[in-house]
Motif scaffolding. Sequence first.
Motif, PDB file in Angstrom:
ATOM      1  N   ASP A  17       0.799  -1.223   0.000  1.00 10.65           N
ATOM      2  CA  ASP A  17       0.000   0.000   0.000  1.00 10.65           C
ATOM      3  C   ASP A  17       0.834   1.277   0.000  1.00 10.65           C
ATOM      4  O   ASP A  17       0.342   2.326  -0.408  1.00 10.65           O
ATOM      5  CB  ASP A  17      -0.927   0.012   1.229  1.00 10.65           C
ATOM      6  N   THR A  18       2.071   1.195   0.468  1.00 16.28           N
ATOM      7  CA  THR A  18       2.898   2.399   0.565  1.00 16.28           C
ATOM      8  C   THR A  18       4.325   2.111   0.112  1.00 16.28           C
ATOM      9  O   THR A  18       4.789   0.967   0.175  1.00 16.28           O
ATOM     10  CB  THR A  18       2.941   2.939   2.012  1.00 16.28           C
ATOM     11  N   HIS A  19       5.003   3.166  -0.329  1.00 16.96           N
ATOM     12  CA  HIS A  19       6.421   3.116  -0.661  1.00 16.96           C
ATOM     13  C   HIS A  19       7.129   4.182   0.177  1.00 16.96           C
ATOM     14  O   HIS A  19       6.652   5.330   0.251  1.00 16.96           O
ATOM     15  CB  HIS A  19       6.672   3.391  -2.143  1.00 16.96           C
ATOM     16  N   THR A  20       8.252   3.818   0.788  1.00 16.53           N
ATOM     17  CA  THR A  20       9.034   4.764   1.574  1.00 16.53           C
ATOM     18  C   THR A  20      10.327   5.059   0.828  1.00 16.53           C
ATOM     19  O   THR A  20      11.056   4.132   0.456  1.00 16.53           O
ATOM     20  CB  THR A  20       9.350   4.202   2.966  1.00 16.53           C
ATOM     21  N   ALA A  21      10.606   6.349   0.601  1.00 16.53           N
ATOM     22  CA  ALA A  21      11.775   6.767  -0.168  1.00 16.53           C
ATOM     23  C   ALA A  21      12.753   7.498   0.734  1.00 16.53           C
ATOM     24  O   ALA A  21      12.353   8.194   1.682  1.00 16.53           O
ATOM     25  CB  ALA A  21      11.355   7.660  -1.333  1.00 16.53           C
ATOM     26  N   ALA A  22      14.031   7.355   0.428  1.00 16.17           N
ATOM     27  CA  ALA A  22      15.101   8.087   1.111  1.00 16.17           C
ATOM     28  C   ALA A  22      16.009   8.688   0.050  1.00 16.17           C
ATOM     29  O   ALA A  22      16.297   8.049  -0.970  1.00 16.17           O
ATOM     30  CB  ALA A  22      15.893   7.162   2.037  1.00 16.17           C
ATOM     31  N   ASP A 103      15.264   0.872   5.915  1.00 14.74           N
ATOM     32  CA  ASP A 103      15.447   0.033   4.727  1.00 14.74           C
ATOM     33  C   ASP A 103      15.590   0.875   3.464  1.00 14.74           C
ATOM     34  O   ASP A 103      16.368   0.533   2.560  1.00 14.74           O
ATOM     35  CB  ASP A 103      14.260  -0.926   4.582  1.00 14.74           C
ATOM     36  N   ALA A 104      14.840   1.967   3.375  1.00 14.95           N
ATOM     37  CA  ALA A 104      14.951   2.840   2.207  1.00 14.95           C
ATOM     38  C   ALA A 104      16.328   3.485   2.140  1.00 14.95           C
ATOM     39  O   ALA A 104      16.941   3.587   1.063  1.00 14.95           O
ATOM     40  CB  ALA A 104      13.858   3.907   2.250  1.00 14.95           C
ATOM     41  N   GLU A 105      16.847   3.916   3.291  1.00 16.63           N
ATOM     42  CA  GLU A 105      18.186   4.506   3.318  1.00 16.63           C
ATOM     43  C   GLU A 105      19.243   3.470   2.943  1.00 16.63           C
ATOM     44  O   GLU A 105      20.205   3.771   2.225  1.00 16.63           O
ATOM     45  CB  GLU A 105      18.485   5.087   4.696  1.00 16.63           C
TER      46      GLU A 105
END
Length: 349
Positions: A17-22, A103-105
Amino acid sequence: MTHPTVQVTAGVDTHKDTHTAAALDDTGRLLGTAQFAATPAGHRQLLTWLKQHGSVTVIGVEGTGAYGAGLTRYLHTQDITVVEVDRPDRTTRRHHGKSDPVDAEAAARAALTGRATGIPKQRDGCVEALRQLRIARTCAIRHRADVQQRLHSLTLTAGEALRGKLRDLSPTQLVRTCAALRPDPAHASNPDTATKIALRSLARRHQQLTTDITELDQLINPLVKAINPALSAAYGVGPEVAGQLLVTAGDNPHRLRTEAAFAMLCGVAPLPASSGKTHRHRLNRGGDRQANCALYRIAVTRIALTRLARDPRTRAYRDRRIKQGLSTTEAIRCLKRYIAREIYVLLTT
């Protein structure tokens, strides 16, 4: 004086449902993290947010073939370089914890340092269509095998009269006979009648699955030949083997830069296991095991005992390696490595 544009390297931890970006700058400094919806609108917002920090050079994405497939397709349309990032190993997570921003980082740092260099598969061509059809066929084959096993089990435990009628039938005759049974549903509480109802239901399901598999084969076999005629014409390569190798390579097989990379992808490249004065290699248990199985089938076909199927070169190589002290299994492993080199040329030309 004008300030130079910041070169941004990003990482994305993908979910349903979501994406996390860094975002990182070219020195590795964290510029920020943010979460976006896993929708087309969310994909656009993610890229817009990254561009606010500078010029986006590369984005490392986890799960490009699963939850990140839609985002990867969108980034390709925007001419953004995407690399595939494996999830962090357990040691890293043990020391740094587990969260979506972390995890994104980690994905961004893998892309920045060059540790992650894999080019994702393109999923907008004929090979992707082939993959979808093969998924349905594989599922039908497994389900049919399960139905066949349950038919056999019910036959063994049936009443003596029914068991005596069915026990000596071949699998094809058993399915046909059980599908033609006419039990009375009004007596379903009777064990013999219930057994007949169950056998008829399983047999008809078996027939339907056989029909589905035949229809899928009629679509898959011509498609495999149309995608890569040279691969389909190779010695020992049938539609099933060719289809699996095409799916493993993807619509963009040139992402596999060398034949050694393809061998590693298929799990047929031996891994070094040397220490001190000991120099040896060990079996590679990684890679795509279905592709490894496809190469094994090619090797076994080429060293078949029948004169019509055997390949003299392959048999001569196998016999020579056995004389050198290798077992038959070890000789076949060597053969798979050479076959992978041949298949790579066919896939990339």
